[in-house]
Design an enzyme around this catalytic site. Structure first.
Site, PDB file in Angstrom:
ATOM      1  N   HIS A  56     -44.552 -50.814  -0.235  1.00  0.00           N
ATOM      2  CA  HIS A  56     -43.834 -50.471  -1.465  1.00  0.00           C
ATOM      3  C   HIS A  56     -42.356 -50.816  -1.343  1.00  0.00           C
ATOM      4  CE1 HIS A  56     -47.356 -48.321  -3.056  1.00  0.00           C
ATOM      5  NE2 HIS A  56     -47.577 -48.040  -1.782  1.00  0.00           N
ATOM      6  N   GLU A  83     -32.516 -58.834  22.492  1.00  0.00           N
ATOM      7  CA  GLU A  83     -31.585 -58.794  23.616  1.00  0.00           C
ATOM      8  C   GLU A  83     -32.019 -59.765  24.703  1.00  0.00           C
ATOM      9  OE1 GLU A  83     -28.944 -55.229  25.178  1.00  0.00           O
ATOM     10  OE2 GLU A  83     -30.970 -55.064  25.993  1.00  0.00           O
ATOM     11  N   LYS A 133     -18.726 -54.588  24.956  1.00  0.00           N
ATOM     12  CA  LYS A 133     -18.239 -53.429  25.714  1.00  0.00           C
ATOM     13  C   LYS A 133     -16.778 -53.606  26.104  1.00  0.00           C
ATOM     14  CE  LYS A 133     -22.595 -52.114  27.993  1.00  0.00           C
ATOM     15  NZ  LYS A 133     -23.258 -52.043  29.315  1.00  0.00           N
TER      16      LYS A 133
END
Length: 545
Positions: free
Chosen positions: A382, A351, A510
């Site tokens: 793994h 960000e 937004k």
């Protein structure tokens, strides 16, 4: 070309990147490489010897930092200069962990007294809740905290609380809600008793969509379970700049904690946003968290570039991103309590430095923020470690581990440490074709089969990593560790000449989301947007494919 890429130092680094020997050779040629390329400060030890670097590399990178006026930019941040130029704000999260004796001026006034007042108010609040003095609407003490936020108001408190689980001393439970998906808060509320639950709503504007929606849902649940509007003040507090909206909601003005424009959300856990942390570990431990961060601030502000831990880490990240085309950086925590740190550092870095124009608006011609990802060891060994060892992308790695475990059971920690150090060695050293053939020499395979399998077992090595160690995970060492990554992020942004403290991409999402929400609630099918968006909205309105 930009000024940065036109510089002779940048050009020298580009040429130099093709001249560095394999790290095997670097270690073989310098028995003192580990001691020469490691550093200890603020309770942290950094081994950066497993990097594609020679003394010339470090000199060139430090010269690049000097030419970018990194020293002056560091001083400007600590002095409260307006370095968030697009929003015309100072950047002073460091003031949140300052000492009471300091004086730090922002917007013409010393902000340290207000910071200290807020800490004292937090102290009183935490004492009231944890002592049982704070009562719910039926006279019962609080047992559960629900922290409602998003972004930095969520990730910081959640991950620090998780990391400091051994220091939970108050007996409270804490639940974190961020996602606007109703399932998130519904599953939390199923576990709770409204008579003993306290909600903390964290939103600078008291209007962030996800946070407000979840808070309204929590309030509706509370009222439906027997609470009244007048009881809201006993079960809801807020961290916000919008006192009027919070009081209209029903929160007592005395239970509203401040947020300041000079603190960005992803840097806010040190403020009253950290209330959930303090409620779990107590204010003494919370102040130790601040102390560790302050120690790293002092180191960052004063240490020479060549001995400055955040600078060294920031320069190496830039080195690989800009001169080796590394598109991502992996953070590997060899401690279960620190398993959330990769997600926290992901938000912090991506960000902050996911930008494509310089401060003066010029489009950059170099890579900026990489993708930050990771997980906890040894689980990752793994899974994605295969890509680190034999994939064809260069992915620098940070390994983080405490030397002492909070849970020293049998050989668990010895095995954990051996895996951590073994992975850094394997990434650096690799395995040659001759070594792979030697391992297969006693097998019953034919020579042709041995050669084929050996080729599959070759690992190029020369994969860079840093190793960060601490004696033990404590509030203080965690504070220093997080501040280290904050400043590492700043170093890169300062050299790239970008604004690491705004987030216009988030803001666009937004605003478009609000527009789509209005269209979802409209009476008629969506037609005004692009064909894909219209189609998706209309499918959603139908409720089926």
């Amino acid at each position: 070309m930009t000024i940065l890429t036109q510089s002779t130092t940048w050009q020298a680094l580009a040429a130099h990147s093709h001249q560095i020997p394999h790290m095997r050779e670097l270690f073989a040629g310098d028995p003192a490489r580990f001691s020469n390329m490691s550093l200890s400060t603020c309770g942290l030890f950094l081994d950066y010897s497993k990097n594609r670097a020679t003394p010339e590399t470090l000199n060139l990178l430090q010269t690049l930092a000097q030419e970018a006026k990194l020293d002056a930019k560091i001083k400007a941040m600590f002095a409260g200069d307006i370095i968030n130029t697009t929003e015309k704000r100072a950047v002073l999260h460091t003031a949140l962990r300052s000492t009471a004796e300091q004086s730090i001026v922002a917007e013409g006034q010393d902000i340290v007294p207000e910071v200290q007042q807020t800490l004292n108010k937090m102290q009183q609040f935490v004492t009231s809740v944890t002592s049982g003095q704070w009562k719910g609407f039926t006279g019962k003490a609080i047992t559960d905290i629900v922290s409602i936020g998003i972004g930095g108001s969520f990730l910081g408190p959640k991950i620090v609380s998780q990391a400091l689980r051994p220091y939970w001393i108050t007996g409270l439970n804490c639940h974190f809600v961020a996602n606007v998906d109703g399932t998130s808060i519904s599953e939390k509320l199923k576990l709770l008793d409204p008579e003993t639950t306290l909600f903390i709503m964290s939103s600078k504007s008291f209007g962030t969509q996800e946070t407000l929606t979840n808070t309204l849902t929590a309030k509706a649940w509370f009222l439906a379970k027997g609470g009244s509007q007048s009881d809201v003040a006993k079960h809801f507090v807020a961290v916000t700049s919008n006192v009027a909206k919070a009081t209209d909601f029903g929160i007592d003005a005395d239970n509203i904690f401040p947020m300041w424009d000079w603190v960005g959300g992803r840097y806010s856990l040190w403020s009253a946003i950290g209330l959930p942390i303090a409620l779990l570990i107590g204010m003494d431990n919370f102040r130790s968290l601040l102390k560790g961060a302050h120690q790293m601030d002092t180191h960052f502000a004063n240490a020479p570039l060549a001995e400055n831990m955040p600078v060294i880490m920031g320069l190496f990240s830039l080195w690989y991103g800009n001169f080796f085309n590394a598109q991502s950086h992996v953070v590997l925590t060899y401690d279960h309590y620190l398993r959330g740190l990769p997600a926290y550092f992901q938000q912090l870095d991506m960000e902050s430095n996911g930008k494509s124009v310089t401060l003066n608006g010029t489009h950059v011609d170099y890579s900026t923020g990489p993708v930050i990802w990771g997980g906890e060891g040894t689980n990752g060994q793994h899974a994605y470690h295969q890509l680190l060892h034999q994939g064809n992308a260069l992915i620098p790695a940070d390994f983080i581990m405490p030397l002492q475990s909070h849970n020293p059971i049998g050989e668990h920690h010895d095995q954990l440490a051996s895996n951590c150090f073994g992975q850094t060695q394997a990434l650096m050293q690799g395995r040659t074709l001759d070594e792979a053939l030697a391992e297969l020499s006693k097998s019953s395979l034919s020579d042709e089969e041995k050669l084929l399998i050996a080729k599959h077992k070759v690992m190029p090595g020369n994969k860079p990593s840093n190793t960060l160690l601490m004696d033990k995970l404590t509030p203080e060492t965690l504070g220093a560790l997080i501040a280290l990554y904050e400043h590492r992020t700043f170093v890169q942004g300062a050299i790239w000449d970008i604004n690491s403290f705004d987030q216009w991409g988030v803001e666009l999402g937004k605003s478009l989301g609000n527009d789509v929400l209005a269209r979802i609630g409209a009476e008629q099918d969506a037609t005004a947007l692009d064909a894909s968006s219209n189609g998706l909205i209309n499918l959603y309105r139908q409720g089926k494919i």
